[in-house]
Design a protein around this motif. Structure first.
Motif, mmCIF file in Angstrom:
data_model
loop_
_atom_site.group_PDB
_atom_site.id
_atom_site.type_symbol
_atom_site.label_atom_id
_atom_site.label_comp_id
_atom_site.label_asym_id
_atom_site.label_seq_id
_atom_site.Cartn_x
_atom_site.Cartn_y
_atom_site.Cartn_z
ATOM 1 N N ILE A 1 9.762 3.334 -11.091
ATOM 2 C CA ILE A 1 10.009 2.416 -9.966
ATOM 3 C C ILE A 1 8.685 2.009 -9.340
ATOM 4 O O ILE A 1 8.422 0.829 -9.077
ATOM 5 N N TYR A 2 7.814 3.021 -9.099
ATOM 6 C CA TYR A 2 6.525 2.736 -8.466
ATOM 7 C C TYR A 2 5.630 1.902 -9.386
ATOM 8 O O TYR A 2 4.861 1.049 -8.918
ATOM 9 N N SER A 3 5.748 2.108 -10.684
ATOM 10 C CA SER A 3 4.969 1.318 -11.642
ATOM 11 C C SER A 3 5.358 -0.160 -11.575
ATOM 12 O O SER A 3 4.497 -1.049 -11.572
ATOM 13 N N ALA A 4 6.663 -0.429 -11.490
ATOM 14 C CA ALA A 4 7.135 -1.817 -11.398
ATOM 15 C C ALA A 4 6.654 -2.473 -10.105
ATOM 16 O O ALA A 4 6.255 -3.646 -10.091
ATOM 17 N N PHE B 1 7.787 5.517 5.727
ATOM 18 C CA PHE B 1 8.977 6.321 6.008
ATOM 19 C C PHE B 1 10.000 6.194 4.882
ATOM 20 O O PHE B 1 10.539 7.189 4.404
ATOM 21 N N ILE B 2 10.257 4.962 4.455
ATOM 22 C CA ILE B 2 11.224 4.741 3.370
ATOM 23 C C ILE B 2 10.769 5.477 2.112
ATOM 24 O O ILE B 2 11.572 6.132 1.431
ATOM 25 N N LEU B 3 9.459 5.396 1.804
ATOM 26 C CA LEU B 3 8.926 6.035 0.607
ATOM 27 C C LEU B 3 9.123 7.546 0.631
ATOM 28 O O LEU B 3 9.699 8.127 -0.300
ATOM 29 N N GLN C 1 0.824 -1.212 0.000
ATOM 30 C CA GLN C 1 0.000 0.000 0.000
ATOM 31 C C GLN C 1 0.862 1.268 0.000
ATOM 32 O O GLN C 1 0.494 2.282 -0.576
ATOM 33 N N GLN C 2 2.035 1.188 0.630
ATOM 34 C CA GLN C 2 2.932 2.347 0.669
ATOM 35 C C GLN C 2 3.896 2.378 -0.520
ATOM 36 O O GLN C 2 4.058 3.401 -1.177
ATOM 37 N N PHE C 3 4.526 1.257 -0.825
ATOM 38 C CA PHE C 3 5.511 1.229 -1.903
ATOM 39 C C PHE C 3 4.874 1.416 -3.283
ATOM 40 O O PHE C 3 5.580 1.626 -4.269
ATOM 41 N N SER D 1 4.815 -2.419 9.821
ATOM 42 C CA SER D 1 5.409 -2.619 8.497
ATOM 43 C C SER D 1 4.942 -1.539 7.533
ATOM 44 O O SER D 1 5.733 -1.028 6.716
ATOM 45 N N LEU D 2 3.666 -1.172 7.617
ATOM 46 C CA LEU D 2 3.118 -0.127 6.756
ATOM 47 C C LEU D 2 3.824 1.198 6.994
ATOM 48 O O LEU D 2 4.236 1.882 6.048
ATOM 49 N N TRP D 3 3.993 1.566 8.267
ATOM 50 C CA TRP D 3 4.619 2.857 8.573
ATOM 51 C C TRP D 3 6.110 2.863 8.255
ATOM 52 O O TRP D 3 6.662 3.890 7.862
ATOM 53 N N ALA D 4 6.761 1.712 8.426
ATOM 54 C CA ALA D 4 8.171 1.629 8.036
ATOM 55 C C ALA D 4 8.315 1.837 6.530
ATOM 56 O O ALA D 4 9.205 2.557 6.065
ATOM 57 N N ALA D 5 7.400 1.236 5.766
ATOM 58 C CA ALA D 5 7.416 1.408 4.307
ATOM 59 C C ALA D 5 7.109 2.855 3.933
ATOM 60 O O ALA D 5 7.709 3.406 2.998
#
Length: 439
Positions: free
Chosen positions: A407-410, A387-389, A257-259, A381-385
């Motif tokens: 990148i997001y499309s892939a 943050f990275i995003l 959902q984040q990546f 896990s969602l919030w960690a993702a």
């Protein structure tokens, strides 16, 4: 909902979902405030990403706190703590004297966001009957997007108030925070938590308010058979053989959902449009359009989630975003303001699929006796993702420009395959029936 007390169910769902409104506020307010914060504190791309992402770091801590509070003291008390943190952090951000104080205050806000992001949908899922649970949990997403839209409108209204406009943007958060706290005081406790705390009589009374006596008796019996002994669960229990498949699906959904990348559009709208020469006023106006589309398509999702189902919506969302991002790259490369239409389309696709349905699934797929722990792991896990995003986007956009969206499309293509092969349909099943689905 004719067999249930629909007014009561909707009422307590909306009150609990005010946590979602504040989630939306803290999530969106940074977009309008960033241009001012960059001038006030001289933020580089690194600090811009860190200031935005500090909310996620606080949210991770909030999820850890929420799991413990929810199991020991109940869902209701956890929501009250979250409301108090929202109130305090809004004032602290508004009166920040430097970037370090601001980031610390936003981290505190993140704790409240993390608690609410876990407890609000969990509470609604445990209160709502199976036939309407998807729609009721989606109310939380509706309040999130309402918070985003209202915040974007307020930010746009305050844009010409001078260099301290951002202080008003953050400080006004005390109003919905206070309303949430007052509302949470009126909520009943979750009957599933009450059964786990050996308070069956109280649980039965609340279930009778939700439905009739037959519903209360049947549901109470089902909860008792699935809950087991009242033993505090550690995080290790979520990785045992019987629970692990559901936990891995929950983590996968949360990270995807984040990546999938859409939140860079929410958080960095001004930066994206600045890259093609759009004025600051029009940059902030775009955030308002995004909020309107987001709200409209969230309502569409609420109408579809219990009819069309969870899995079809997730597949439509992941495939649709993957295609739209490719077009966005072409529009940005050409410097075309028509990119706005494709970014708005991306928001619409996300709002009717990945945004609400991920929260619905996370609130549904875990067994009763480990729900708090497993939900906590998924949302951490969602919030960690997240943050990275949001931390990496300014850096990636500085170096790759519009190609960042490839990148997001892939990732969306990979996510589509994950949903197709690993996610099972959950609509219309009770929480107790779902315990067998993800084993």
């Amino acid at each position: 909902m004719k067999n249930y007390n629909s007014r009561y169910i909707i009422g307590i769902s909306f009150i609990s979902a005010l946590g979602g409104y504040l989630f939306g506020f803290d999530f969106a307010v940074i977009s309008g405030a960033l241009p001012f914060l960059q001038q006030q504190f001289g933020l580089t791309a690194y600090w811009e990403g860190f200031a935005t992402g500090s909310l996620a770091l606080g949210a991770i801590a909030g999820c850890l706190v929420a799991g413990n509070v929810a199991d020991r003291f109940g869902r209701k008390k956890g929501l009250l703590v979250a409301a108090a943190l929202f109130f305090i952090s809004s004032l602290c951000m508004a009166f920040s004297t430097n970037k370090d104080v601001f980031i610390a205050s936003r981290f505190l806000a993140g704790i409240g966001v993390g608690m609410a992001s876990m407890l609000s949908p969990m509470y609604i899922a445990e209160i709502a009957p199976a036939e309407v649970r998807g729609r009721m949990v989606a109310i939380n997403q509706l309040t999130i997007v309402t918070g985003i839209l209202v915040t974007n409108l307020v930010n746009y209204t305050l844009r010409n108030m001078g260099e301290d406009a951002w202080r008003w943007m953050f400080g006004l958060g005390i109003i919905p925070s206070g309303l949430f706290f007052i509302g949470a005081l009126t909520l009943p406790e979750s009957p599933r938590w009450l059964v786990n705390a050996s308070r069956q009589e109280e649980a039965f009374k609340i279930l009778k308010k939700i439905g009739n006596t037959s519903f209360a008796e049947t549901t109470l019996s089902s909860i008792q058979s699935s809950t087991g002994s009242n033993v505090k669960q550690s995080y290790g229990v979520a990785f045992k053989k019987g629970v692990l498949p559901a936990v891995l699906v929950g983590i996968g959904l949360a990270v995807f959902q984040q990546f999938c990348g859409i939140n860079v559009v929410f958080n960095y709208t001004p930066r994206i449009f600045q890259s093609i020469g759009v004025s600051q006023d029009n940059q902030l106006l775009q955030t308002v359009f995004i909020g309107i589309v987001n709200l409209t398509f969230t309502i569409v999702a609420m109408l579809l989630v219990d009819k069309l189902g969870r899995k079809p919506l997730m597949l439509i969302g992941s495939a649709g975003l993957g295609i739209l991002y490719i077009i966005v790259v072409q529009m940005l490369a050409a410097g075309s303001t028509a990119v706005s239409w494709f970014l708005l389309s991306s928001i619409g696709v996300y709002a009717m699929s990945l945004a609400p349905v991920t929260w619905v699934l996370i609130s549904e797929i875990f067994p009763n006796k480990v729900r708090s722990v497993a939900t906590s792991i998924a949302i951490i896990s969602l919030w960690a993702a997240y943050f990275i995003l949001v931390f990496t986007f300014p850096i990636l956009f500085d170096s790759l420009g519009d190609k960042t969206f490839y990148i997001y499309s892939a990732i969306c293509l990979i996510g589509c395959l994950f949903v197709y092969f690993k996610v099972k349909e959950t609509k219309g099943k009770t929480l107790e029936e779902l315990e067998m689905v993800f084993h």
